[in-house]
Motif scaffolding. Structure first.
Motif, PDB file in Angstrom:
ATOM      1  N   GLU A   7      21.837  36.339  11.359  1.00  0.00           N
ATOM      2  CA  GLU A   7      20.576  36.720  10.733  1.00  0.00           C
ATOM      3  C   GLU A   7      19.637  35.545  10.512  1.00  0.00           C
ATOM      4  OE1 GLU A   7      21.698  38.603   7.127  1.00  0.00           O
ATOM      5  OE2 GLU A   7      22.666  40.319   8.109  1.00  0.00           O
ATOM      6  N   THR A  30       9.020  42.648  16.207  1.00  0.00           N
ATOM      7  CA  THR A  30      10.338  42.771  15.583  1.00  0.00           C
ATOM      8  C   THR A  30      10.381  41.832  14.392  1.00  0.00           C
ATOM      9  OG1 THR A  30      11.383  43.272  17.705  1.00  0.00           O
ATOM     10  CG2 THR A  30      12.820  42.574  15.916  1.00  0.00           C
ATOM     11  N   LEU A  79      12.133  39.740  11.838  1.00  0.00           N
ATOM     12  CA  LEU A  79      13.450  39.113  11.839  1.00  0.00           C
ATOM     13  C   LEU A  79      13.918  38.694  10.453  1.00  0.00           C
ATOM     14  CD1 LEU A  79      13.111  36.774  14.968  1.00  0.00           C
ATOM     15  CD2 LEU A  79      14.018  39.101  14.867  1.00  0.00           C
ATOM     16  N   MET A 115      18.982  36.181  16.847  1.00  0.00           N
ATOM     17  CA  MET A 115      18.131  37.287  16.386  1.00  0.00           C
ATOM     18  C   MET A 115      17.383  37.970  17.522  1.00  0.00           C
ATOM     19  SD  MET A 115      18.437  37.729  13.116  1.00  0.00           S
ATOM     20  CE  MET A 115      16.941  38.582  12.630  1.00  0.00           C
ATOM     21  N   GLU A 136       6.869  33.630  18.386  1.00  0.00           N
ATOM     22  CA  GLU A 136       7.268  33.801  16.990  1.00  0.00           C
ATOM     23  C   GLU A 136       6.053  33.552  16.099  1.00  0.00           C
ATOM     24  OE1 GLU A 136      10.892  32.170  14.261  1.00  0.00           O
ATOM     25  OE2 GLU A 136       9.526  30.665  15.054  1.00  0.00           O
TER      26      GLU A 136
END
Length: 550
Positions: free
Chosen positions: A329, A34, A36, A335, A6
């Protein structure tokens, strides 16, 4: 499992929608990344982006975002409530799945080197990536903020880790690091900025500076009450309220609810109203469940379902106060996960039975054994529920609160193994179809097949362990449960015994082809013991149930 890191870059722009969206597009357009979450704040004039990807992808995604920001943000015009030192103020890398902290440190250093080289900006390392002990903590590096940076860069002790010690007026500097999950948590107050900051000084680990103790006579004796907490007070003009803005650097040691309750105490002492809270960016599921567990214990609540626990937390912390808090979310696990339920467990009963009865080798005995174990646990849970909350059995409520959670959790855990067993078989079959043209091909095929066999052994072995963990709970339940559930429990324990036998047969059929004799002996000993335990436990519980006639 894929490798997932992340990245949470914080950019010093929270008002210009076009710039915010352009930076987001730079991240989202990077292969393998991606995006998020995008969380802008007008008063802080800052946007927190959260995205995930492979180690290689997240470095490139962060660079793409920085490239956009370099041409779109001018720090000479920036004002906001949040401390900052640069356009890309801070950029941490965080391990999520199948990666280590070392991997994140490597990402931080690679990104820093490329950022400094391409954009010509100074970069400091912090957190786990810092080589200098004086730069471990972000506030130390950011002290003096953007305005004090020209003077800071002239000091030898503040030479950047990457890039030249030269002030870049439109950019400032960037702080890059590697860390565990940080929870950004803001508590809303009907108060002034000064009152919010007073509370922040009370709770943050750093406490007050030497010149801050005169602020409030009663408060000055208890500075820095909370470990792993950074805090500041500010005012949100757009919401017409103040916030104590908190970063929790280790939520396992200092949970969210502990911070919230401490701030609530100080607010009450100052006669200030707390009107909800806000989580900025994403949060680990574990951190939210910690809060649920606290309020469940505090108020003697009995809740099993995860979604109901989340509702409790949202309500108690007022997480919807400034905007909707959607778990799907905002919780990191939700996620990044794909569909939690596999194709087999998602089938209706009729289709599953027909699929088992078809010419396909999967689902086979292993999947059926896992399903049997889940059904046995489900019958135990049912007996618990029918003994709880019933006026006739009110004296059992406390005991059922103890016995139900492990049975219910085990039931849900076992469901995933219905698909896991079929996937293990597929892994082995794919390995068996690898080419055998050369000696190297044969060696690789053999290694892959042995790995596949180990998976095919490990899955049912794990099912046997989980199944056998339920016997003490079921024994206690059989002694006191609603007598009307007697036959259900009898079916349940027999089903669990059958499930363990099923795991035995699946382990043994795959074990014979394993070449590691030491592992084979160890596994054989364990699965033999598992069957004996299941037989003895089932017989003992059936005897207890047979003796209950009331």
């Amino acid at each position: 499992m894929p490798r997932v890191i992340e990245c949470v870059p914080n950019f010093s722009e929270g008002r210009n929608k076009e710039v915010i969206e352009a930076i987001a597009s730079g991240i989202a357009g990077t292969d393998g990344c991606t995006l998020l979450d995008v969380d802008p704040g007008a008063s802080t004039n800052r946007t927190v982006y959260t995205f995930v990807g492979s180690p290689e992808s997240v470095v490139e995604g962060a660079l793409n975002a920085a490239r956009v920001a370099y041409h779109a943000i001018d720090m000479r015009k920036h004002t906001g409530e949040h401390p900052r030192i640069g356009a890309l103020d801070v950029c941490p890398f965080i391990p999520v799945q199948n990666v280590s902290m070392e991997d994140c440190i490597d990402c931080a250093k690679e990104f820093s080197e490329k950022l400094a080289l391409e954009l010509g900006v100074p970069v400091y390392l912090y957190g786990e990536a810092a080589d200098n002990e004086d730069r471990k903590h972000l506030p130390q590096i950011r002290a003096g903020e953007f305005e004090g940076l020209p003077e800071k860069l002239c000091k030898p002790e503040w030479k950047p880790d990457y890039g030249l010690a030269e002030f870049v007026p439109n950019w400032g500097a960037t702080v890059v690091g590697a860390r565990t999950f940080l929870v950004a948590f803001n508590i809303n107050l009907l108060a002034t900025k000064e009152q919010a900051h007073r509370i922040a000084l009370n709770i943050r680990e750093q406490g007050r500076g030497k010149d801050q103790h005169h602020i409030h006579r009663r408060m000055r004796l208890r500075p820095g009450r909370m470990k792993n907490v950074q805090a500041i007070g500010w005012y949100l003009d757009e919401a017409n309220l103040a916030q104590v803005s908190v970063n929790i650097t280790d939520y396992k040691s200092t949970p969210i609810h502990m911070v919230y309750e401490e701030i609530l105490k100080d607010a009450q002492e100052l006669n200030l109203a707390v009107v909800g809270s806000q989580i900025v960016g994403l949060v680990p599921l574990e951190a939210i469940i910690q809060v649920a567990d606290y309020y469940m214990e505090k108020d003697n609540l009995f809740i099993l379902e995860e979604d109901q626990k989340l509702r409790l937390v949202i309500n108690r912390l007022g997480l919807n106060s400034l905007g909707p808090f959607s778990p799907k979310e905002r919780i990191i696990e939700y996620m990044i996960s794909e569909d939690k339920e596999g194709p087999l467990i998602s089938m209706d009963i009729r289709d599953f039975i027909l699929t088992v009865g078809s010419r396909s080798p999967t689902p086979g005995g292993g999947s059926v054994a896992a399903l049997s174990a889940a059904l046995g646990a489900a019958l135990g849970a049912m007996a618990g529920f029918l003994s709880y909350g019933n006026k006739k059995f009110y004296e059992l409520d406390a005991k059922m609160r103890k016995l139900l959670p492990p049975l219910y959790k085990t039931m849900k855990d076992l469901m995933s193994f219905v698909d896991a067993d079929a996937a293990a078989f597929s892994e082995y079959m794919l390995a068996s179809k690898l080419p055998q043209d050369t000696e190297e091909d044969k060696a690789l095929r053999e290694e892959a097949m042995q790995d596949g066999l180990m998976t095919a052994v490990h899955v049912p072995l794990t099912v046997s362990r989980i199944t056998n963990s339920m016997w003490p709970t079921l024994k206690e339940l059989a002694t006191v449960a609603n007598i009307n559930c007697k036959s259900d429990l009898q079916v349940g324990v027999r089903t669990l015994e059958t499930a363990v036998w099923g795991t035995f047969y699946n382990v043994m059929t795959n074990l014979k082809d394993l070449k590691d004799d030491e592992i084979k002996a160890k596994v054989k000993k364990e699965i033999d013991a598992a069957v004996h335990l299941a037989q003895a436990s089932c017989a003992e519980i059936l005897s207890i149930l047979d003796g209950r006639n009331e």
